[in-house]
Design a protein around this motif. Structure first.
Motif, short mmCIF file in Angstrom:
data_model
loop_
_atom_site.label_atom_id
_atom_site.label_comp_id
_atom_site.label_asym_id
_atom_site.label_seq_id
_atom_site.Cartn_x
_atom_site.Cartn_y
_atom_site.Cartn_z
N GLY A 65 0.80 -1.22 0.00
CA GLY A 65 0.00 0.00 0.00
C GLY A 65 0.83 1.26 0.00
N GLU A 66 1.89 1.27 0.80
CA GLU A 66 2.72 2.47 0.86
C GLU A 66 3.41 2.72 -0.48
OE1 GLU A 66 6.19 4.53 3.61
OE2 GLU A 66 5.28 2.64 4.26
N ALA A 67 3.89 1.64 -1.12
CA ALA A 67 4.50 1.79 -2.45
C ALA A 67 3.50 2.30 -3.46
CB ALA A 67 5.08 0.45 -2.90
N ALA A 68 2.26 1.82 -3.39
CA ALA A 68 1.23 2.28 -4.32
C ALA A 68 0.93 3.76 -4.13
CB ALA A 68 -0.04 1.45 -4.13
N GLY A 69 0.87 4.21 -2.87
CA GLY A 69 0.65 5.63 -2.62
C GLY A 69 1.78 6.48 -3.16
N GLU A 70 3.01 6.05 -2.90
CA GLU A 70 4.15 6.80 -3.42
C GLU A 70 4.18 6.77 -4.95
OE1 GLU A 70 6.12 8.74 -1.94
OE2 GLU A 70 6.04 8.21 0.19
N LEU A 71 3.76 5.66 -5.54
CA LEU A 71 3.71 5.56 -7.00
C LEU A 71 2.70 6.54 -7.58
CD1 LEU A 71 4.55 4.12 -9.63
CD2 LEU A 71 2.68 2.48 -9.18
N ALA A 72 1.53 6.62 -6.96
CA ALA A 72 0.51 7.56 -7.43
C ALA A 72 1.05 8.99 -7.37
CB ALA A 72 -0.75 7.42 -6.59
N ALA A 73 1.72 9.33 -6.27
CA ALA A 73 2.27 10.68 -6.13
C ALA A 73 3.33 10.94 -7.20
CB ALA A 73 2.87 10.85 -4.73
N TYR A 74 4.20 9.96 -7.43
CA TYR A 74 5.25 10.13 -8.44
C TYR A 74 4.64 10.32 -9.83
CZ TYR A 74 9.26 9.08 -11.43
OH TYR A 74 10.23 9.14 -12.39
N CYS A 75 3.64 9.52 -10.16
CA CYS A 75 3.02 9.61 -11.49
C CYS A 75 2.34 10.96 -11.68
CB CYS A 75 2.03 8.47 -11.69
SG CYS A 75 2.82 6.86 -11.88
N LEU A 76 1.72 11.50 -10.64
CA LEU A 76 1.07 12.80 -10.77
C LEU A 76 2.10 13.91 -10.95
CD1 LEU A 76 -1.79 12.51 -8.10
CD2 LEU A 76 -1.95 12.26 -10.58
N GLU A 77 3.26 13.75 -10.35
CA GLU A 77 4.30 14.77 -10.49
C GLU A 77 5.08 14.65 -11.80
OE1 GLU A 77 6.96 14.96 -7.16
OE2 GLU A 77 5.35 14.60 -5.72
N GLU A 78 5.48 13.44 -12.14
CA GLU A 78 6.40 13.24 -13.26
C GLU A 78 5.71 12.84 -14.56
OE1 GLU A 78 9.46 14.12 -12.92
OE2 GLU A 78 9.27 14.48 -10.76
N LYS A 79 4.47 12.38 -14.47
CA LYS A 79 3.66 12.02 -15.64
C LYS A 79 4.38 11.05 -16.59
CE LYS A 79 0.86 16.18 -15.47
NZ LYS A 79 1.21 16.41 -14.05
N PRO A 80 4.78 9.88 -16.09
CA PRO A 80 5.37 8.88 -16.99
C PRO A 80 4.31 8.33 -17.93
CG PRO A 80 4.95 7.93 -14.84
CD PRO A 80 4.66 9.40 -14.70
N SER A 81 4.76 7.66 -18.99
CA SER A 81 3.80 7.12 -19.96
C SER A 81 2.98 5.99 -19.37
CB SER A 81 4.54 6.63 -21.21
OG SER A 81 5.48 5.62 -20.87
N HIS A 82 3.52 5.29 -18.36
CA HIS A 82 2.81 4.20 -17.69
C HIS A 82 3.45 4.01 -16.32
CE1 HIS A 82 1.28 0.16 -16.78
NE2 HIS A 82 0.34 0.40 -17.68
N PRO A 83 2.67 3.63 -15.31
CA PRO A 83 3.25 3.45 -13.96
C PRO A 83 4.18 2.24 -13.84
CG PRO A 83 0.92 2.89 -13.97
CD PRO A 83 1.20 3.53 -15.28
N HIS A 84 4.26 1.40 -14.85
CA HIS A 84 5.26 0.32 -14.83
C HIS A 84 6.59 0.92 -15.24
CE1 HIS A 84 6.48 -4.02 -16.10
NE2 HIS A 84 6.90 -3.72 -14.90
N LEU A 85 7.23 1.58 -14.30
CA LEU A 85 8.41 2.40 -14.57
C LEU A 85 9.63 1.54 -14.90
CD1 LEU A 85 7.99 4.77 -11.51
CD2 LEU A 85 7.10 5.13 -13.82
N LYS A 86 10.51 2.11 -15.73
CA LYS A 86 11.75 1.44 -16.09
C LYS A 86 12.86 2.48 -16.22
CE LYS A 86 9.36 -2.34 -18.47
NZ LYS A 86 9.16 -3.08 -19.74
N GLY A 87 14.09 2.00 -16.31
CA GLY A 87 15.22 2.88 -16.57
C GLY A 87 15.36 4.01 -15.56
N LYS A 88 15.58 5.21 -16.06
CA LYS A 88 15.83 6.36 -15.20
C LYS A 88 14.64 6.69 -14.31
CE LYS A 88 19.25 8.46 -18.29
NZ LYS A 88 19.61 9.62 -19.14
#
Length: 633
Positions: A476-499
């Motif tokens: 749950g904590e990872a999911a919350g941090e992921l949501a925050a990151y995606c709202l800030e950085e706007k990656p193409s998909h939350p399945h992040l890779k690389g940088k």
């Protein structure tokens, strides 16, 4: 808790208020985001509250008191402090460095569920006071709107006012339910019940899938023991049938048919020498021996054993599910009645009428939990699915389970499958300490959605290790941090890779979320981020034979591995020769000091691309520890 309007907009919508969902909300609120959270029951918190199971199921070792998320450690310590601050401890209680209020057999931390609710609400209070958080109890999702790869809104219906619908809109959505309630509404593929062996190639999976073979669920019972009291409940309907078909018994840990164990007294097997845990102390919440206070003069426990595990049928995706829920609750009442009237007493009699149900601990009139303890619900067919082979000691010969370079958290528990409906038995397998891969939290079909509870990308078998408190919180904590990151950085998909993955994992480490298994590396250690990051990227992995980073040891002790690591970094285009020379000359330099120096220097000159892309060469077979004492000089 606040009463909602008919429509609510937030940065992040959390559907379901399970234990992991609470961790998500805390992470999001600390990032200053607006959150709306629903839950089917009166209390948010899932396992710890509405399910009345605030016994932190986690391996005693290697979890201990260090290997956990910092926020989770804070929650555990707040539970302990409630009892320290509100009641007078006995000399025995005061002598415990890490207080376990119940001295329970299965956990280092216990608390009554109403205490857990208070702690959770205290932790969420700043967000509520600032107007960042709205909690909607007694709401269940019924419909959802999806526009191709994005969730637009989810409608929830009030369980107290059936005609009342609330529409929730947000930029990101998390499923924090116990049973993956949003998956069918969003038309997401998911698993339920047993998968066939051919689906994931698991050794212990059956030849044919069976969606009806679902783990038993349990309505836990909160009770206290009042010497001299008589709190016998009315005899439940169908009592004899339930008693004889279950059947009822104590089921003490370590017991055998010839040595069944007792209610209160610790015993040791005359055959095996192993302990036989008393029934009462299996999940004892408060042990009166820890207190010297008239306000807490009784021992209290939660009853969650095989005798009140309901295995006659599941309630998920089942038109008759409500009947199974009703029957499961009736089963727990029948077992309580058996304990009060027929259970063998240590003194030779039968029945313990001194057992008092505790409505104050459950928020129900009978002391039976508001919600069933759900071991298994819908499991998302995520971007990545964890399988038996990733965890089990049978398939992992080193100290750690399969390494996931995209780890967003860690956990440790055995694969523990309780008896299944439709005739399925149980399964227990030992595991290696494992990681939570990011890909298991997200769907390939959606760009603004993740799972914040136990229904991640796992199989029925691997779910048996990922469903416990500390792992659910980490998810749950990872999911919350992921949501925050995606709202800030706007990656193409939350399945992040690389940088993007590299940057996200650093955010997790910065807030005290361990991603790699080192049992001797607390999150507040100055070299925590460095040692974790070097291991995750493959630059300096942990010794495959144990879980230690060896904090106090000198670089001399690790010189061959140190030289190999620094040479590999140089070949990758980042020259750290100055660190090699200083830490070879100086006999007093420490391994973790060098790791921290490497982090600082590579932050200045740049990290090797192969490390960021997780293409670092594998040196699992390298000599991690020096065996020759001569090399210490």
């Amino acid at each position: 808790m606040q009463v909602p309007e008919n429509e609510y907009m937030a940065d992040v919508v959390i559907v379901g208020g399970g234990f992991g969902a609470v961790a998500s909300a805390l992470a999001l609120l600390e990032r200053g985001l607006r959150v709306v959270m629903t839950d089917e029951f009166h209390w948010i918190g899932g396992q710890a509250t509405s399910q009345a199971l605030c016994v932190m199921d986690e391996f005693y070792d290697p979890v201990g008191e260090t290997q956990m998320n910092a926020r989770y450690a804070n929650f555990r310590e707040r539970l302990r402090n409630y009892y320290r601050e509100n009641f007078k401890l006995s000399p025995l209680g005061e002598s415990q460095l890490h207080l376990c209020a119940g001295n329970a057999a299965c956990t280092p931390v216990t608390a009554e569920s109403h205490v857990a609710l208070k702690v959770i609400m205290d932790m969420l209070a700043p967000g509520l006071e600032k107007g960042l958080l709205t909690i909607l109890p007694r709401f269940k999702p019924v419909t959802a709107e999806r526009d191709q790869d994005r969730v637009i809104s989810i409608d929830c219906e009030s369980l107290d006012e059936p005609a009342r619908i609330v529409r929730l809109k947000g930029d990101f959505f998390l499923d924090g339910t116990e049973t993956g309630d949003t998956y069918p509404l969003l038309d997401l593929d998911y698993g339920l019940g047993e998968e066939a062996k051919e689906t994931f190639g698991e050794k212990h999976a059956p030849e044919k899938a069976n969606k009806n073979a679902i783990q038993s669920f349990t309505y836990c019972i909160a009770v206290e023991f009042v010497p001299g009291g008589n709190f016998t409940i009315d005899k439940p309907q169908d009592y004899e049938l339930l008693r004889d078909t279950q059947p009822f018994g104590y089921g003490n840990l370590g017991a055998r048919e010839a040595e069944p164990g007792t209610f209160f007294e610790l015993q040791f097997s005359k055959v095996t020498g192993q302990r036989i845990v008393p029934f009462w102390y299996y999940r004892c919440l408060v042990d009166d021996k820890n207190f010297d206070d008239p306000a807490l003069a009784t021992s209290r426990a939660v009853i969650n054993v095989s005798s009140n595990d309901y295995r006659e049928g599941g309630f998920v995706d089942n038109p008759e599910g409500h009947k199974h829920l009703e029957q499961a609750r009736k089963l727990s009442l029948a077992y309580l009645y058996w304990l009060q009237t027929e259970a063998p007493r240590d003194d030779g009699g039968f029945g313990y009428p001194e057992i008092r149900p505790m409505p104050e601990a459950t928020g129900t009139p009978d002391g039976i939990a508001q919600a069933p303890y759900v071991r298994e619900g819908r499991r998302l067919r995520a971007c990545e699915v964890v399988v038996e082979d990733d965890l089990s000691t049978e398939f992992n010969q080193t100290a750690r389970a399969r390494q996931f370079p995209n780890s967003v958290g860690i956990g440790a528990y055995m694969i523990d499958i309780h008896n299944r409906s439709a005739g399925g038995g149980g399964l227990v397998q030992m595991t290696r300490p494992y990681q939570i891969p990011l890909g298991a939290l997200v769907s390939p079909d959606l760009k603004n959605f993740a799972v914040a509870n136990k229904g991640i990308g796992v199989t029925q078998i691997s779910n048996g290790a990922y469903r416990l408190h500390n792992t659910e919180w980490a998810i749950g904590e990872a999911a919350g941090e992921l949501a925050a990151y995606c709202l800030e950085e706007k990656p193409s998909h939350p399945h992040l890779k690389g940088k993007q993955l590299f940057a996200f994992q650093r955010r997790l480490l910065e807030v005290g979320i361990p991603l790699y298994w080192y049992e001797d590396l607390p999150t507040n250690h100055p070299a925590f981020e460095a040692a974790q990051l070097l291991a995750l990227t493959g630059i300096w992995p942990g010794n495959p034979h144990h879980l230690r980073v060896d904090l106090p040891q000198s670089c001399c002790r690790h010189r061959p591995m140190m030289l190999k690591v620094l040479e590999s970094v140089k070949k990758a285009g980042k020259d750290l020769t100055v660190l090699r020379d200083i830490n070879t000359i100086n006999h007093g330099s420490r391994k973790v000091d060098l790791m921290h120096q490497m982090l600082c220097l590579m932050d200045r000159i740049g990290w090797p691309e192969a490390a960021i892309e997780r293409k670092w060469p594998d040196y699992q077979d390298a000599d991690h520890d020096v065996q020759d004492p001569a090399l210490l000089w």
